[in-house]
Design an enzyme around this catalytic site. Structure first.
Site, mmCIF file in Angstrom:
data_model
loop_
_atom_site.group_PDB
_atom_site.id
_atom_site.type_symbol
_atom_site.label_atom_id
_atom_site.label_comp_id
_atom_site.label_asym_id
_atom_site.label_seq_id
_atom_site.Cartn_x
_atom_site.Cartn_y
_atom_site.Cartn_z
ATOM 1 N N HIS A 264 0.795 -1.181 0.065
ATOM 2 C CA HIS A 264 -0.013 -0.158 -0.012
ATOM 3 C C HIS A 264 0.634 1.188 -0.055
ATOM 4 O O HIS A 264 0.492 2.600 0.078
ATOM 5 C CB HIS A 264 -0.969 -0.061 1.180
ATOM 6 C CG HIS A 264 -0.267 0.375 2.631
ATOM 7 N ND1 HIS A 264 0.350 -0.576 3.282
ATOM 8 C CD2 HIS A 264 -0.086 1.577 3.080
ATOM 9 C CE1 HIS A 264 0.873 -0.225 4.313
ATOM 10 N NE2 HIS A 264 0.478 1.263 4.217
HETATM 11 C C1 UD1 Z 1 -2.292 5.592 5.088
HETATM 12 C C2 UD1 Z 1 -1.178 6.458 5.812
HETATM 13 C C3 UD1 Z 1 0.055 5.235 5.915
HETATM 14 C C4 UD1 Z 1 -0.489 4.009 6.514
HETATM 15 C C5 UD1 Z 1 -1.673 3.405 5.724
HETATM 16 C C6 UD1 Z 1 -2.148 2.348 6.443
HETATM 17 C C7 UD1 Z 1 -0.729 8.803 5.373
HETATM 18 C C8 UD1 Z 1 0.058 9.722 4.619
HETATM 19 N N1 UD1 Z 1 -0.533 7.523 4.958
HETATM 20 O O1 UD1 Z 1 -2.080 5.258 3.857
HETATM 21 O O2 UD1 Z 1 1.049 5.879 6.558
HETATM 22 O O3 UD1 Z 1 0.654 2.919 6.405
HETATM 23 O O4 UD1 Z 1 -2.586 4.697 5.943
HETATM 24 O O5 UD1 Z 1 -3.285 1.638 6.025
HETATM 25 O O6 UD1 Z 1 -1.180 8.992 6.411
HETATM 26 N N2 UD1 Z 1 -9.103 4.709 0.440
HETATM 27 C C9 UD1 Z 1 -10.416 4.381 0.210
HETATM 28 N N3 UD1 Z 1 -11.062 3.743 1.472
HETATM 29 C C10 UD1 Z 1 -10.695 3.868 2.657
HETATM 30 C C11 UD1 Z 1 -9.192 4.252 2.917
HETATM 31 C C12 UD1 Z 1 -8.448 4.720 1.782
HETATM 32 O O7 UD1 Z 1 -10.857 4.053 -0.842
HETATM 33 O O8 UD1 Z 1 -11.062 3.391 3.769
HETATM 34 C C13 UD1 Z 1 -8.319 5.167 -0.653
HETATM 35 C C14 UD1 Z 1 -8.714 6.820 -1.090
HETATM 36 O O9 UD1 Z 1 -8.959 6.979 -2.442
HETATM 37 C C15 UD1 Z 1 -7.452 7.356 -0.574
HETATM 38 C C16 UD1 Z 1 -6.235 6.538 -0.890
HETATM 39 O O10 UD1 Z 1 -7.120 5.040 -0.357
HETATM 40 O O11 UD1 Z 1 -7.336 8.615 -1.389
HETATM 41 C C17 UD1 Z 1 -5.288 6.704 0.002
HETATM 42 O O12 UD1 Z 1 -5.700 6.603 1.534
HETATM 43 P P1 UD1 Z 1 -4.834 7.674 2.422
HETATM 44 O O13 UD1 Z 1 -5.560 7.510 3.797
HETATM 45 O O14 UD1 Z 1 -4.762 8.948 2.271
HETATM 46 O O15 UD1 Z 1 -3.599 6.831 2.659
HETATM 47 P P2 UD1 Z 1 -3.157 5.265 2.650
HETATM 48 O O16 UD1 Z 1 -2.525 4.816 1.478
HETATM 49 O O17 UD1 Z 1 -4.295 4.303 3.373
HETATM 50 N N1 UDP Z 2 -4.135 -5.540 8.390
HETATM 51 C C1 UDP Z 2 -5.455 -5.965 8.552
HETATM 52 N N2 UDP Z 2 -6.095 -6.411 7.130
HETATM 53 C C2 UDP Z 2 -5.304 -6.281 6.008
HETATM 54 C C3 UDP Z 2 -4.133 -5.522 5.938
HETATM 55 C C4 UDP Z 2 -3.492 -5.320 7.238
HETATM 56 O O1 UDP Z 2 -6.094 -6.143 9.637
HETATM 57 O O2 UDP Z 2 -5.880 -6.603 5.058
HETATM 58 C C5 UDP Z 2 -3.556 -5.154 9.818
HETATM 59 C C6 UDP Z 2 -2.070 -5.630 9.910
HETATM 60 O O3 UDP Z 2 -2.255 -7.010 10.656
HETATM 61 C C7 UDP Z 2 -1.293 -4.746 10.951
HETATM 62 C C8 UDP Z 2 -2.102 -3.255 10.212
HETATM 63 O O4 UDP Z 2 -3.358 -3.546 9.778
HETATM 64 O O5 UDP Z 2 -2.036 -4.818 12.284
HETATM 65 C C9 UDP Z 2 -1.189 -2.640 9.318
HETATM 66 O O6 UDP Z 2 -1.742 -1.620 8.922
HETATM 67 P P1 UDP Z 2 -1.062 -1.171 7.315
HETATM 68 O O7 UDP Z 2 -0.282 -2.306 6.902
HETATM 69 O O8 UDP Z 2 -2.302 -0.774 6.473
HETATM 70 O O9 UDP Z 2 -0.397 0.047 7.847
HETATM 71 P P2 UDP Z 2 1.091 0.526 8.264
HETATM 72 O O10 UDP Z 2 1.451 -0.554 9.569
HETATM 73 O O11 UDP Z 2 2.086 0.037 7.348
HETATM 74 O O12 UDP Z 2 1.198 1.713 8.552
#
Ligand code: UD1
Ligand code: UDP
Length: 358
Positions: free
Chosen positions: A204
């Site tokens: 991601h």
């Molecule tokens: C965010 C965090 C990242 C973390 C990750 C955990 C920042 C900069 N990034 O990344 O550090 O590792 O969360 O998963 O804060 N979207 C959906 N539905 C959702 C959530 C997101 O469709 O429920 C889509 C949206 O188009 C959004 C894109 O994903 O624009 C990115 O989501 P965003 O929360 O901005 O960043 P993540 O890549 O999720």
């Molecule tokens: N996770 C989850 N379901 C998924 C992917 C991740 O429950 O499909 C959990 C994972 O086990 C961990 C947390 O989400 O506890 C990590 O989140 P993510 O990888 O989105 O973010 P990061 O840790 O890189 O910020």
């Protein structure tokens, strides 16, 4: 009774907040604010349900958008909450835009900030998370570092006051939820896989999803693996796969994001995990599952030094070679991020210390 405000917004923050909320329990009033950064049921609701988190006191509904717009909207909305609630301390977790907005809003109002997961550095400032961590740490009065390495990093940046090495709160979460995961999850059967005979994959990171050369290299490697791959796909990644016209091969079991219990079960049953997640690198370590990290650097260096995590980036040949070496013998994981009582240690410090932001 003292009052805290806890700011969460993204999937890993729900998981980190649950043990501390439980440890604080009736000792303080802890107002829960969900920024709305993650909003799909599979990215948010499922964790509240599984981890028995209460419905947020405030749901700000700020998901999607560019970094400035998203963080700015959160800053404005959190400031309103803090002015209304007047908490003693604001608790933020990790390194997301919700962390940054929460820390900044509180610091500007002279409310002490407590940062859980302080002192982590990837030394890659092109990662949005690296900017968020650095700023959050420098705005915080209480810094809960998971290891001595993170304490040393804070010291190198001139931060020595209010720093406590407490271990990793995600280890608490793993220990607490692992038995329940084994009891209730239907995976890996539900994905048609046999324990020990599949790989788990998550992707991601912006750098991996938003650049076609990186995402297509990763998919190329995954499609060429020698066993089935269970791939719960983050919504960001799903959008980018579609935008770039990339299709996972027949060996890849594509799933929607799974809940935490299913994730723990999939991880524990896998032969190895390929991921760019921060949290999953640590969970793999706790569960004794080899991890191949699809990045060239990590802020969780101890997992690499211990021999359970290898950094490969996006080059398919490097990934395939790391997968071929998964069987290499290694020492069982030593406890590098505390002993699973981090939430209690943080709760004790938070309730016994009067933080100030001078
Ligand atoms: C965010 C965090 C990242 C973390 C990750 C955990 C920042 C900069 N990034 O990344 O550090 O590792 O969360 O998963 O804060 N979207 C959906 N539905 C959702 C959530 C997101 O469709 O429920 C889509 C949206 O188009 C959004 C894109 O994903 O624009 C990115 O989501 P965003 O929360 O901005 O960043 P993540 O890549 O999720
Ligand atoms: N996770 C989850 N379901 C998924 C992917 C991740 O429950 O499909 C959990 C994972 O086990 C961990 C947390 O989400 O506890 C990590 O989140 P993510 O990888 O989105 O973010 P990061 O840790 O890189 O910020």
């Amino acid at each position: 009774m003292r009052k805290f405000v806890t700011i969460v917004g993204a999937r890993p923050q729900f998981i980190k907040a649950a043990p501390l909320r439980a440890a604080l329990a009736t000792r303080v009033r802890d107002v829960l604010v969900h920024t709305g950064q993650h909003y799909d049921a599979s990215m948010s609701d499922v964790f509240f349900k599984e981890l028995a988190l209460p419905a947020p006191d405030y749901h700000l509904g700020i998901g999607g958008g560019l970094h400035g717009a998203q963080t700015g909207a959160m800053l404005e909305a959190i400031e309103r909450v803090l002015l209304a609630e007047q908490p003693d301390t604001v608790i933020v977790y990790g390194d997301t835009n919700s962390t940054l907005a929460g820390a900044l809003a509180a610091a500007k109002l002279h409310i002490p900030v407590a940062h859980v997961e302080a002192g982590l550095r990837s030394f890659n400032r092109t990662m949005p998370e690296e900017i968020n961590r650095i700023v959050a740490d420098h705005l915080s009065s209480l810094l809960f570092a998971p290891s001595d390495l993170s304490r040393q990093q804070l010291a190198r940046e001139g931060i020595t006051r209010g720093v406590h090495v407490v271990g990793d709160i995600m280890y608490d979460a793993v220990l607490r939820n692992r038995p329940r995961a084994a009891a209730v999850s239907r995976y890996p059967d539900a994905a048609g896989c046999t324990p020990g005979e599949f790989y788990l994959c998550t992707i991601h990171r912006a750098d991996n999803t938003d650049r076609i050369e990186n995402l297509s290299a990763l998919m190329d490697a995954i499609n060429r693996l020698d066993r089935p791959i269970v791939f719960p796909v983050h919504p960001r990644t799903r959008k980018q796969l579609a935008a770039f016209g990339l299709t996972p091969g027949p060996n890849v079991r594509v799933l929607d994001p799974v809940g935490y219990l299913d994730m723990l079960q999939l991880l524990a049953a896998s032969r190895g995990v390929l991921t760019d997640s921060g949290g999953i690198q640590k969970e793999a370590y706790y569960l004794g599952v080899p991890c191949i990290t699809l990045r060239t650097e990590t802020e969780w260096l101890e997992t690499v030094t211990a021999g359970w995590n290898c950094l490969v980036g996006t080059d398919p040949e490097a990934i395939l070679s790391a997968v071929r070496n998964l069987d290499a013998r290694r020492a069982p994981p030593a406890p590098v991020y505390g002993s699973g009582n981090t939430a209690d240690r943080i709760a004790a410090i938070l309730t016994e210390t009067a933080a100030d932001c001078s």
